[in-house]
Design a protein around this motif. Sequence first.
Motif, short mmCIF file in Angstrom:
data_model
loop_
_atom_site.label_atom_id
_atom_site.label_comp_id
_atom_site.label_asym_id
_atom_site.label_seq_id
_atom_site.Cartn_x
_atom_site.Cartn_y
_atom_site.Cartn_z
N THR A 132 0.83 -1.20 0.00
CA THR A 132 0.00 0.00 0.00
C THR A 132 0.86 1.25 0.00
O THR A 132 2.07 1.22 0.27
CB THR A 132 -0.91 0.03 1.24
OG1 THR A 132 -0.09 0.23 2.41
CG2 THR A 132 -1.71 -1.26 1.37
N LEU A 133 0.22 2.38 -0.27
CA LEU A 133 0.91 3.66 -0.25
C LEU A 133 1.44 3.98 1.14
O LEU A 133 2.56 4.49 1.28
CB LEU A 133 -0.05 4.77 -0.72
CG LEU A 133 0.46 6.20 -0.66
CD1 LEU A 133 1.75 6.35 -1.45
CD2 LEU A 133 -0.61 7.16 -1.17
N ASP A 134 0.67 3.68 2.17
CA ASP A 134 1.14 3.94 3.53
C ASP A 134 2.39 3.13 3.85
O ASP A 134 3.33 3.63 4.47
CB ASP A 134 0.04 3.62 4.55
CG ASP A 134 -1.10 4.62 4.51
OD1 ASP A 134 -0.90 5.74 3.98
OD2 ASP A 134 -2.20 4.30 5.00
N GLU A 135 2.42 1.86 3.41
CA GLU A 135 3.59 1.03 3.65
C GLU A 135 4.80 1.56 2.88
O GLU A 135 5.93 1.58 3.40
CB GLU A 135 3.29 -0.42 3.25
CG GLU A 135 2.30 -1.10 4.20
CD GLU A 135 1.72 -2.38 3.63
OE1 GLU A 135 1.12 -3.15 4.42
OE2 GLU A 135 1.83 -2.62 2.42
N ALA A 136 4.60 1.98 1.64
CA ALA A 136 5.70 2.52 0.85
C ALA A 136 6.24 3.80 1.48
O ALA A 136 7.46 4.04 1.49
CB ALA A 136 5.24 2.80 -0.58
N THR A 137 5.35 4.62 2.02
CA THR A 137 5.77 5.85 2.69
C THR A 137 6.63 5.55 3.90
O THR A 137 7.66 6.20 4.14
CB THR A 137 4.54 6.68 3.09
OG1 THR A 137 3.78 7.01 1.92
CG2 THR A 137 4.95 7.97 3.79
N ARG A 138 6.23 4.54 4.67
CA ARG A 138 7.01 4.17 5.86
C ARG A 138 8.39 3.63 5.47
O ARG A 138 9.40 3.91 6.13
CB ARG A 138 6.24 3.15 6.70
CG ARG A 138 5.04 3.75 7.42
CD ARG A 138 4.50 2.79 8.47
NE ARG A 138 3.80 1.67 7.89
CZ ARG A 138 2.49 1.65 7.64
NH1 ARG A 138 1.75 2.72 7.89
NH2 ARG A 138 1.92 0.58 7.13
N ILE A 139 8.47 2.85 4.39
CA ILE A 139 9.76 2.34 3.92
C ILE A 139 10.66 3.49 3.48
O ILE A 139 11.85 3.54 3.81
CB ILE A 139 9.56 1.33 2.78
CG1 ILE A 139 8.89 0.06 3.31
CG2 ILE A 139 10.90 0.99 2.12
CD1 ILE A 139 8.49 -0.92 2.22
N ALA A 140 10.10 4.43 2.72
CA ALA A 140 10.89 5.58 2.25
C ALA A 140 11.41 6.39 3.42
O ALA A 140 12.57 6.84 3.41
CB ALA A 140 10.03 6.45 1.33
#
Length: 413
Positions: A132-140
């Motif tokens: 998800t976008l939220d997961e990608a944001t946390r990884i970044a």
Amino acid sequence: MSPAPALVIVGASYAGVQIAAAARELGFAERIVIVGDELHAPYQRPPLSKGFLTGKTSIDRLALRGPDFYAQNDIELLLGRRAEAMDIGARTVTLDDGAKLDYGWVALATGARCRRLPIPGATLEGVFDLRTLDEATRIAEAANQAQRCCVIGGGFIGLEVASALCSRGVAVTVIEAQPHLLTRALPPAMSAYVESAHRRRGIDLLTGRGVRALHGSRGRVEAVEMDDGSRIDCDMVVLGIGVAPNVELAQQAGIAIDNGIVVDALGRSSAPHVLAAGDVANMALAPVPGGPTRMRLESIQAANDGARALASLLVGKEQSCTAVPWFWSDQFDLKFQMAGLPVHGDEAVLRGDMRTDRFSMFYLRGGALVASHSVNRPAEHMLSRKLIAARARFTAAQLADESFDLKAATVPS
């Protein structure tokens, strides 16, 4: 008076939005409702493991459609809502707040979720999935502070994340349980090329290795314990061990399931007025001698083609999904583009030089071109899709000879 029965689309995914868009484009005039469990407006997922992590794609460029699209096409978005149950007799979908939506048709575009890693430490802070976008944001955000990352899983998502993080200056180790990368997706020669390409660009690859546990202190991951007891220190871990289709809603309604919702080439499930498309759908494929008869294809192309086939059914202009499957993956400076579905026993023919990172691998079955894998040769990929669809015939010598014009193929009349 309650609203008229609608086309209820469960899943604000690429497939879900494309179903709605294609239905309107083809003249479907009834009410359309899209139910999505995320609060974000529908967005593109492929860039999450590619351009978004490298910083080349900003969040405002991820939207699937512009802000006015849904209102202009009279498409209702119910975001942050979950479909909990479906009654195929009463033709209703029950939402998480108890509200019921009456449907004339229901289209399931529920996608897939990341598989869990059943080992100690998998829930430590700093351990991430990417869907998800939220997961990608946390990884970044984590990558801004990290020095070393372990990516568990050497599939396409894992390798895309690895290349993106490595490009940001993070030291990356990829751990793959199989003896080689991408063994389910690529034949041995292509798998070996991918391994070499990643090693040459700074990725530490550990293949044929298992993970026993994740360790940390104060609740945060600090190391990966390997199957031999050795440890790899790290600041973050990204899991890329595959996905499982979200079939629960269909399953509880008694709909046929087999690695996804079983549908025909028009998206019809085993239940009347229940359709499916996208990552959750195990769809019948156009017949190719020696090839698979159905498959759950995880790609934007499959979602788009399945959605259009489904929409054609809604308006009585049935047009089955017959397109050649194709996929792509961006890793470092490499654009992988794949068309068709090669199987064991196909004759592999190399066109170009792998050492240049610009080549194509073609696959012949009984003299007919059935698949291709191209690296940094987009024009050749586009042509190969047409040639595969036409069942063009070549000799191996013709394909290998870069002076031979591929357009001069023998095409059955």
